[in-house]
Design a protein around this motif. Structure first.
Motif, short mmCIF file in Angstrom:
data_model
loop_
_atom_site.label_atom_id
_atom_site.label_comp_id
_atom_site.label_asym_id
_atom_site.label_seq_id
_atom_site.Cartn_x
_atom_site.Cartn_y
_atom_site.Cartn_z
N PRO A 26 12.01 10.54 15.23
CA PRO A 26 10.83 10.29 14.37
C PRO A 26 9.77 9.43 15.04
O PRO A 26 8.57 9.65 14.86
CB PRO A 26 11.41 9.60 13.14
CG PRO A 26 12.83 9.99 13.11
CD PRO A 26 13.25 10.16 14.54
N HIS A 27 10.19 8.46 15.85
CA HIS A 27 9.23 7.59 16.53
C HIS A 27 8.45 8.37 17.59
O HIS A 27 7.23 8.19 17.74
CB HIS A 27 9.94 6.40 17.17
CG HIS A 27 10.63 5.53 16.17
ND1 HIS A 27 9.96 4.77 15.24
CD2 HIS A 27 11.95 5.31 15.93
CE1 HIS A 27 10.82 4.12 14.49
NE2 HIS A 27 12.04 4.43 14.88
N ILE A 28 9.13 9.23 18.31
CA ILE A 28 8.46 10.06 19.31
C ILE A 28 7.49 11.02 18.63
O ILE A 28 6.35 11.19 19.07
CB ILE A 28 9.50 10.82 20.16
CG1 ILE A 28 10.30 9.84 21.01
CG2 ILE A 28 8.83 11.87 21.03
CD1 ILE A 28 11.48 10.46 21.71
N GLN A 29 7.93 11.63 17.54
CA GLN A 29 7.06 12.56 16.82
C GLN A 29 5.84 11.86 16.25
O GLN A 29 4.72 12.39 16.33
CB GLN A 29 7.84 13.25 15.70
CG GLN A 29 8.81 14.28 16.21
CD GLN A 29 9.61 14.92 15.10
OE1 GLN A 29 9.98 14.26 14.13
NE2 GLN A 29 9.88 16.21 15.24
N ASN A 30 6.01 10.69 15.69
CA ASN A 30 4.87 9.96 15.14
C ASN A 30 3.88 9.57 16.24
O ASN A 30 2.67 9.67 16.03
CB ASN A 30 5.33 8.72 14.38
CG ASN A 30 5.93 9.06 13.04
OD1 ASN A 30 5.64 10.10 12.47
ND2 ASN A 30 6.77 8.18 12.54
N ALA A 31 4.38 9.14 17.39
CA ALA A 31 3.48 8.78 18.49
C ALA A 31 2.71 10.00 18.97
O ALA A 31 1.50 9.93 19.22
CB ALA A 31 4.28 8.17 19.64
N LYS A 32 3.39 11.12 19.08
CA LYS A 32 2.74 12.36 19.50
C LYS A 32 1.72 12.80 18.46
O LYS A 32 0.62 13.24 18.79
CB LYS A 32 3.80 13.43 19.71
CG LYS A 32 3.42 14.51 20.66
CD LYS A 32 4.63 15.41 20.88
CE LYS A 32 4.55 16.04 22.22
NZ LYS A 32 5.64 16.98 22.45
N TYR A 33 2.09 12.67 17.20
CA TYR A 33 1.19 13.07 16.14
C TYR A 33 -0.06 12.20 16.11
O TYR A 33 -1.16 12.69 15.91
CB TYR A 33 1.90 13.02 14.79
CG TYR A 33 1.29 13.96 13.81
CD1 TYR A 33 1.66 15.28 13.78
CD2 TYR A 33 0.30 13.54 12.94
CE1 TYR A 33 1.08 16.17 12.90
CE2 TYR A 33 -0.28 14.41 12.06
CZ TYR A 33 0.11 15.72 12.04
OH TYR A 33 -0.48 16.60 11.18
#
Length: 140
Positions: A52-59
């Protein structure tokens, strides 16, 4: 939802496989296979924690790219960006930023990032709205 089911099937299947195989080994072999099971469980837990942290940063990065694109293309317009968090966790096909312009509230525009370029993926009309050509439709 399908991606999580595939992940879960893979993890449970792997654990089950090592557990069944362990019945054919002696004490030392069982310890090694049980170690694999623990490694799989810890790896999956780490994956579920970090993803989730990687996805949020990418988003956040992609949202910033879309905002920069909109600022260049429509400098006098104002808009609001959003995304569906549940969709973000289940999609394998990239990120979609939804944009609603202030002066056109009945049309929702979807933007995606492909090969580092912002493209307008679609536009749709909200319920009970006239379906005229959207003011911000990009034909590139």
């Amino acid at each position: 939802m399908a991606i999580k089911a595939i992940e879960l099937f893979f993890v449970i299947g792997s654990i089950y496989f090592f557990f069944v195989i362990s019945f054919f080994f002696r004490k030392r072999g069982k310890k090694i296979l049980y170690s694999f099971i623990v490694i799989i469980l810890l790896s999956y837990a780490l994956f579920l924690t970090v993803r989730p942290h990687i996805q949020n940063a990418k988003y956040d990065k992609y949202t910033q790219m879309v905002e920069e694109h909109l600022e260049k293309k429509y400098p006098n317009a104002s808009w609001e960006t959003s995304f569906d968090k549940e969709e973000l966790l289940t999609t394998a096909f990239g990120y979609e930023i939804k944009v609603k312009f202030a002066d056109e509230p009945t049309v929702l525009y979807g933007y995606k990032i492909e090969n580092g370029k912002v493209i307008q993926a679609y536009y749709s009309y909200l319920e009970n709205s006239s379906q005229n050509e959207g003011k911000y439709v990009e034909r590139d």
